[in-house]
Design a protein around this motif. Structure first.
Motif, mmCIF file in Angstrom:
data_model
loop_
_atom_site.group_PDB
_atom_site.id
_atom_site.type_symbol
_atom_site.label_atom_id
_atom_site.label_comp_id
_atom_site.label_asym_id
_atom_site.label_seq_id
_atom_site.Cartn_x
_atom_site.Cartn_y
_atom_site.Cartn_z
ATOM 1 N N ALA A 137 0.820 -1.209 0.000
ATOM 2 C CA ALA A 137 0.000 0.000 0.000
ATOM 3 C C ALA A 137 0.853 1.258 0.000
ATOM 4 O O ALA A 137 0.454 2.300 -0.537
ATOM 5 N N ALA A 138 2.054 1.177 0.563
ATOM 6 C CA ALA A 138 2.934 2.347 0.631
ATOM 7 C C ALA A 138 3.520 2.709 -0.721
ATOM 8 O O ALA A 138 4.057 3.806 -0.898
ATOM 9 N N GLN A 139 3.431 1.803 -1.700
ATOM 10 C CA GLN A 139 4.064 2.019 -2.993
ATOM 11 C C GLN A 139 3.099 2.347 -4.119
ATOM 12 O O GLN A 139 3.525 2.495 -5.264
ATOM 13 N N VAL A 140 1.830 2.467 -3.824
ATOM 14 C CA VAL A 140 0.869 2.759 -4.891
ATOM 15 C C VAL A 140 -0.010 3.944 -4.511
ATOM 16 O O VAL A 140 -0.348 4.138 -3.344
ATOM 17 N N SER A 141 -0.335 4.724 -5.505
ATOM 18 C CA SER A 141 -1.330 5.790 -5.371
ATOM 19 C C SER A 141 -2.551 5.346 -6.149
ATOM 20 O O SER A 141 -2.492 5.208 -7.378
ATOM 21 N N ILE A 142 -3.651 5.116 -5.465
ATOM 22 C CA ILE A 142 -4.871 4.625 -6.089
ATOM 23 C C ILE A 142 -5.852 5.785 -6.206
ATOM 24 O O ILE A 142 -6.099 6.507 -5.232
ATOM 25 N N VAL A 143 -6.392 5.972 -7.404
ATOM 26 C CA VAL A 143 -7.321 7.070 -7.651
ATOM 27 C C VAL A 143 -8.553 6.523 -8.356
ATOM 28 O O VAL A 143 -8.591 5.370 -8.786
ATOM 29 N N ALA A 144 -9.561 7.374 -8.487
ATOM 30 C CA ALA A 144 -10.753 7.019 -9.258
ATOM 31 C C ALA A 144 -10.554 7.486 -10.694
ATOM 32 O O ALA A 144 -10.288 8.656 -10.948
ATOM 33 N N HIS A 145 -10.656 6.560 -11.617
ATOM 34 C CA HIS A 145 -10.597 6.908 -13.040
ATOM 35 C C HIS A 145 -11.862 7.703 -13.402
ATOM 36 O O HIS A 145 -12.906 7.527 -12.758
ATOM 37 N N PRO A 146 -11.795 8.597 -14.394
ATOM 38 C CA PRO A 146 -13.010 9.312 -14.795
ATOM 39 C C PRO A 146 -14.191 8.424 -15.118
ATOM 40 O O PRO A 146 -15.349 8.848 -15.006
ATOM 41 N N GLU A 147 -13.944 7.165 -15.490
ATOM 42 C CA GLU A 147 -15.042 6.247 -15.773
ATOM 43 C C GLU A 147 -15.574 5.559 -14.521
ATOM 44 O O GLU A 147 -16.534 4.791 -14.599
ATOM 45 N N GLY A 148 -14.939 5.801 -13.362
ATOM 46 C CA GLY A 148 -15.520 5.356 -12.110
ATOM 47 C C GLY A 148 -14.813 4.228 -11.388
ATOM 48 O O GLY A 148 -15.067 4.022 -10.197
ATOM 49 N N PHE A 149 -13.944 3.484 -12.027
ATOM 50 C CA PHE A 149 -13.281 2.364 -11.370
ATOM 51 C C PHE A 149 -11.983 2.816 -10.706
ATOM 52 O O PHE A 149 -11.457 3.902 -10.985
ATOM 53 N N SER A 150 -11.447 1.963 -9.840
ATOM 54 C CA SER A 150 -10.196 2.270 -9.143
ATOM 55 C C SER A 150 -9.004 1.869 -10.004
ATOM 56 O O SER A 150 -9.022 0.814 -10.659
ATOM 57 N N ILE A 151 -7.957 2.686 -9.934
ATOM 58 C CA ILE A 151 -6.805 2.498 -10.798
ATOM 59 C C ILE A 151 -5.612 3.207 -10.182
ATOM 60 O O ILE A 151 -5.781 4.172 -9.430
ATOM 61 N N THR A 152 -4.408 2.729 -10.458
ATOM 62 C CA THR A 152 -3.235 3.463 -9.991
ATOM 63 C C THR A 152 -3.118 4.766 -10.777
ATOM 64 O O THR A 152 -3.453 4.819 -11.964
ATOM 65 N N SER A 153 -2.640 5.802 -10.112
ATOM 66 C CA SER A 153 -2.491 7.103 -10.769
ATOM 67 C C SER A 153 -1.517 6.975 -11.941
ATOM 68 O O SER A 153 -0.707 6.037 -11.993
ATOM 69 N N PRO A 154 -1.566 7.895 -12.902
ATOM 70 C CA PRO A 154 -0.601 7.821 -14.012
ATOM 71 C C PRO A 154 0.846 7.787 -13.547
ATOM 72 O O PRO A 154 1.656 7.024 -14.089
ATOM 73 N N ALA A 155 1.191 8.601 -12.533
ATOM 74 C CA ALA A 155 2.569 8.602 -12.027
ATOM 75 C C ALA A 155 2.920 7.261 -11.393
ATOM 76 O O ALA A 155 3.998 6.702 -11.620
ATOM 77 N N SER A 156 2.015 6.736 -10.590
ATOM 78 C CA SER A 156 2.248 5.446 -9.943
ATOM 79 C C SER A 156 2.318 4.324 -10.978
ATOM 80 O O SER A 156 3.121 3.395 -10.860
ATOM 81 N N THR A 157 1.485 4.420 -12.013
ATOM 82 C CA THR A 157 1.502 3.423 -13.087
ATOM 83 C C THR A 157 2.856 3.400 -13.772
ATOM 84 O O THR A 157 3.439 2.321 -13.984
ATOM 85 N N TRP A 158 3.384 4.576 -14.117
ATOM 86 C CA TRP A 158 4.693 4.630 -14.776
ATOM 87 C C TRP A 158 5.776 3.987 -13.905
ATOM 88 O O TRP A 158 6.627 3.239 -14.401
ATOM 89 N N ALA A 159 5.722 4.234 -12.600
ATOM 90 C CA ALA A 159 6.740 3.699 -11.693
ATOM 91 C C ALA A 159 6.666 2.185 -11.563
ATOM 92 O O ALA A 159 7.601 1.559 -11.054
ATOM 93 N N GLN A 160 5.580 1.557 -12.018
ATOM 94 C CA GLN A 160 5.435 0.102 -11.970
ATOM 95 C C GLN A 160 5.994 -0.588 -13.218
ATOM 96 O O GLN A 160 6.038 -1.813 -13.279
ATOM 97 N N LEU A 161 6.409 0.195 -14.212
ATOM 98 C CA LEU A 161 6.732 -0.372 -15.520
ATOM 99 C C LEU A 161 8.221 -0.594 -15.753
ATOM 100 O O LEU A 161 8.638 -0.868 -16.875
ATOM 101 N N GLY A 162 9.038 -0.503 -14.692
ATOM 102 C CA GLY A 162 10.485 -0.590 -14.848
ATOM 103 C C GLY A 162 10.975 -1.875 -15.471
ATOM 104 O O GLY A 162 11.985 -1.883 -16.179
ATOM 105 N N THR A 163 10.302 -2.978 -15.242
ATOM 106 C CA THR A 163 10.693 -4.245 -15.867
ATOM 107 C C THR A 163 9.655 -4.720 -16.879
ATOM 108 O O THR A 163 9.922 -5.654 -17.639
ATOM 109 N N VAL A 164 8.495 -4.093 -16.894
ATOM 110 C CA VAL A 164 7.461 -4.472 -17.865
ATOM 111 C C VAL A 164 7.805 -3.938 -19.245
ATOM 112 O O VAL A 164 7.680 -4.635 -20.254
#
Length: 319
Positions: free
Chosen positions: A122-149
């Protein structure tokens, strides 16, 4: 926004509402996930033949994610590649065949056909509400998850460029379409939120991030030029004539030398109005004395040496 093609329903809900088992199992319905049914999407739509397979794969992944929200639990959220695609970030090929659904510990990661479940700190993710209503990691948090993807360093930079870009309509009467998803400083903060997998690649990508790049190919063009030892061009530059008339916005530019570098994507070729605007802009630039280097996909990704040769030649001729 969701479309009719994204519509899905839970089998249990349909049965409670009186839908027969035979109707629920009708072959005309797709089964995107366990316990879900969805309207079948025909591949032979009028635009499919004109669209790149990668765009079609991205659309299919996003459609699956939207369908999954029908039985998403409150503690679940989209992350990684799926979040990147839902934020319309330029995730490169190949598009994953499973959607990324995550939970924060101590919740258990989801499982099932078509789902890649993850348990995250939980300390490593920022969870926000997408404009369509579902929960999702923020764009910044999403980018930080892609280092090996995301494997290619240019693509990690391209995604960071997209996160930090402020989309706008160019020209004297232009306007900002929306704020940037995040700043470079905010991306840096995300990297420091605990131990990151692939942090070295992310740090290097962040060092090379520029907010003016409008697309993945523009980022690749800039980095290809810079890595050849040539000066870094300006991005997203508005050009005016001596009377203050707006000529157009160029992708990359050596402003003092009046050299414009324009990436010619498929939309330039397929959109007649865009094609005509480009012709007029390039004619007007040439009349002002600008030299225009038009870059194609084949040249950028398959023959970058030719791009470097042309840019180097233009710089020498104007220096």
């Amino acid at each position: 926004m969701p479309t009719n093609d994204d519509f899905a329903f839970r089998v249990a809900d349909a049965r409670r509402a009186g839908m027969s088992r035979r109707a629920v199992d009708d072959s005309a319905l797709d089964r995107p996930f366990n316990g879900l049914r969805a309207l079948r999407v025909e591949d032979e739509n009028e635009n499919a033949g004109q669209r790149h397979p990668l765009d079609l794969a991205r659309d299919a992944h996003v459609r699956a994610a939207r369908q999954f929200t029908v039985h998403m639990h409150a503690h679940e959220f989209f992350s990684h590649s799926t979040a990147a695609l839902l934020w319309n970030l330029p995730l490169p090929a190949p598009v994953p065949d499973r959607i990324d659904v995550s939970v924060a510990a101590p919740h258990r990661a989801p499982s099932g056909r078509g789902v890649r479940g993850r348990q995250l700190s939980a300390a490593q993710v920022s969870i926000v509400a997408h404009p369509e209503g579902f929960s999702i990691t923020s764009p910044a948090s999403t980018w930080a998850q892609l280092g090996t993807v995301v494997k290619h360093p240019y693509d990690l930079t391209a995604i960071a460029d997209a996160v930090t870009r402020t989309p706008r309509i160019a020209g004297p009467n232009g306007r900002v379409l929306r704020p940037a998803y995040a700043t470079v400083a905010e991306l840096s903060v995300e990297l420091r939120r605990g131990r990151r997998i692939g942090v070295r690649a992310l740090e290097e990508a962040l060092r090379r991030t520029r907010a003016g790049s409008a697309s993945r190919p523009e980022t690749w063009t800039r980095l290809t030029i810079v890595d050849a030892g040539l000066p870094e061009p300006v991005l997203d530059h508005d050009v005016y004539d001596d009377r203050g008339r707006f000529i157009g916005c160029v992708d990359l530019a050596y402003v003092d030398l009046e050299i414009a570098i324009e990436y010619e994507g498929d939309h330039h070729r397929l959109d007649t109005a865009q094609w005509n605007r480009d012709i007029q802009k390039h004619d007007d630039l040439a009349a002002l004395g600008w030299r225009i280097i038009r870059v194609t996909k084949a040249e950028l990704f398959d023959n970058p040496g030719e791009l470097i040769r042309r840019v180097r030649g233009a710089l020498r001729s104007r220096s």
